[in-house]
Write an enzyme that holds these catalytic residues in place. Structure first.
Site, PDB file in Angstrom:
ATOM      1  N   ASN A 144       0.867  -1.182   0.000  1.00  0.00           N
ATOM      2  CA  ASN A 144       0.000   0.000   0.000  1.00  0.00           C
ATOM      3  C   ASN A 144       0.903   1.231   0.000  1.00  0.00           C
ATOM      4  OD1 ASN A 144      -1.799   2.051   0.532  1.00  0.00           O
ATOM      5  ND2 ASN A 144      -2.305   1.366   2.615  1.00  0.00           N
ATOM      6  N   LYS A 169       0.064   4.349  -0.308  1.00  0.00           N
ATOM      7  CA  LYS A 169      -0.541   5.543   0.301  1.00  0.00           C
ATOM      8  C   LYS A 169      -0.278   6.779  -0.576  1.00  0.00           C
ATOM      9  CE  LYS A 169      -0.069   3.179   4.676  1.00  0.00           C
ATOM     10  NZ  LYS A 169       0.106   3.238   6.120  1.00  0.00           N
ATOM     11  N   HIS A 181      -9.404   1.187   4.746  1.00  0.00           N
ATOM     12  CA  HIS A 181      -8.122   1.295   5.445  1.00  0.00           C
ATOM     13  C   HIS A 181      -8.287   2.190   6.672  1.00  0.00           C
ATOM     14  CE1 HIS A 181      -4.004   2.451   6.366  1.00  0.00           C
ATOM     15  NE2 HIS A 181      -3.665   1.325   5.772  1.00  0.00           N
ATOM     16  N   GLU A 240      -6.612   4.505   7.876  1.00  0.00           N
ATOM     17  CA  GLU A 240      -6.386   5.937   7.651  1.00  0.00           C
ATOM     18  C   GLU A 240      -7.626   6.585   7.037  1.00  0.00           C
ATOM     19  OE1 GLU A 240      -2.693   5.510   5.536  1.00  0.00           O
ATOM     20  OE2 GLU A 240      -1.736   4.885   7.406  1.00  0.00           O
ATOM     21  N   GLU A 266      -5.280  -5.154  10.295  1.00  0.00           N
ATOM     22  CA  GLU A 266      -4.244  -4.156  10.519  1.00  0.00           C
ATOM     23  C   GLU A 266      -4.489  -3.441  11.843  1.00  0.00           C
ATOM     24  OE1 GLU A 266      -2.192  -2.876   6.663  1.00  0.00           O
ATOM     25  OE2 GLU A 266      -4.031  -1.712   6.781  1.00  0.00           O
TER      26      GLU A 266
HETATM   27  P1  PGA Z   1       3.008   0.122   7.572  1.00  0.00           P
HETATM   28  O1  PGA Z   1       1.546   0.364   6.964  1.00  0.00           O
HETATM   29  O2  PGA Z   1       3.539  -1.143   6.954  1.00  0.00           O
HETATM   30  O3  PGA Z   1       3.795   1.329   7.165  1.00  0.00           O
HETATM   31  O4  PGA Z   1       2.850  -0.008   9.047  1.00  0.00           O
HETATM   32  C1  PGA Z   1       0.650  -0.701   6.737  1.00  0.00           C
HETATM   33  C2  PGA Z   1      -0.648  -0.209   6.150  1.00  0.00           C
HETATM   34  O5  PGA Z   1      -1.116   0.876   6.532  1.00  0.00           O
HETATM   35  O6  PGA Z   1      -1.250  -0.877   5.284  1.00  0.00           O
END
Ligand code: PGA
Length: 254
Positions: free
Chosen positions: A11, A13, A98, A100, A170
């Protein structure tokens, strides 16, 4: 592990222009050449780089997905894109819910469920993200939160569509923090998620559902996570941005 699809997903982002997307995928394809893996490798670049990503990944085993999708097919929804538009680009996957998006952009179990229904009308593979925040874990609410999120997202799914869904566990306290869940904690959460799916859709549907772990996955901790019986892959944020580190995760996933 049962006979489930194994997925290593990156991902990205809000990172990488289209040009950077192309060079990262080119580098990834070099690094993965000759790597014998059972995993399906997927990258999730920002919307504006998706077309470039599909082009760069052509004739490779790397798949491409979007980080979000809207549930309507068309109309006056400024800033949104539909599942049909993503399919037309040649994508295979889409992330839904997700943490976020839940924390910063108002995503709820209800909106995840609507997006999921729209995706399942087409051919994309949805990756539904769930996970508790630190305070929920510390107060012993993890099981309730995961059950609520899975039930909320999957409540309108037709039984014959369940097999297309991938879930990503997650824990929010592990995302971008460097604090990976221990393999045991991850496995316990995956078991809870699988049991919730079993109650909703039956044991065999649950046993066929791939559940990925995400949260500070790195090349060094991938093998231990993947050794757990209920983990069917990983969803990687930070460590997926660099082709060498992401390829290291693919190799470690076996
Ligand atoms: P990270 O993010 O591996 O940077 O902890 C995982 C995600 O948000 O899918």
């Amino acid at each position: 592990m049962a006979n489930r699809r194994v997925i290593v997903a990156g991902n990205w982002k809000l990172n990488k222009t289209a040009a950077e997307t192309r060079s990262t995928i080119m580098s990834l394809r070099n690094k993965l050449a000759g790597v014998d893996t059972r995993a399906e490798v997927v990258v999730f670049p920002p919307f504006v780089s998706l077309e470039t990503a599909v082009d760069a990944a052509r004739e490779t085993t790397v798949r491409v997905g979007a980080q979000n999708v809207y549930w309507e097919k068309s109309g006056a929804f400024t800033g949104e894109v539909s599942a049909e538009m993503l399919e037309a680009l040649g994508l295979d996957y889409v992330l839904l819910g997700h943490s976020e998006r839940r924390a910063m952009f108002g995503e709820t179990d209800e909106t995840v469920s609507r997006r999921l229904a729209a995706v399942l009308e087409g051919r994309l593979t949805p990756v539904v993200c769930v996970g508790e925040v630190l305070q929920e874990r510390e107060s012993g609410a993890t099981a309730d939160v995961l059950k609520r999120q899975v039930e909320g997202a999957l409540k309108d799914v037709a039984p014959d569509h369940v097999g297309r869904i991938v879930v990503a566990y997650e824990p929010v306290w592990a995302i971008g923090t460097g604090k990976t869940a221990s393999p045991e904690i991850a496995n316990e959460a995956h078991t809870l998620i699988r049991n919730t799916i079993a109650v909703m859709f039956g044991r065999s549907a649950a046993d066929e559902t791939s559940i990925l772990y995400g949260g500070s996955v790195k090349p060094e901790n991938t093998a231990a996570l993947m050794a757990e019986s209920e983990l069917d892959g990983v969803l990687v944020g930070g460590a997926s941005l660099d082709a060498a580190s992401f390829a290291g995760i693919v190799r470690a996933a076996g």
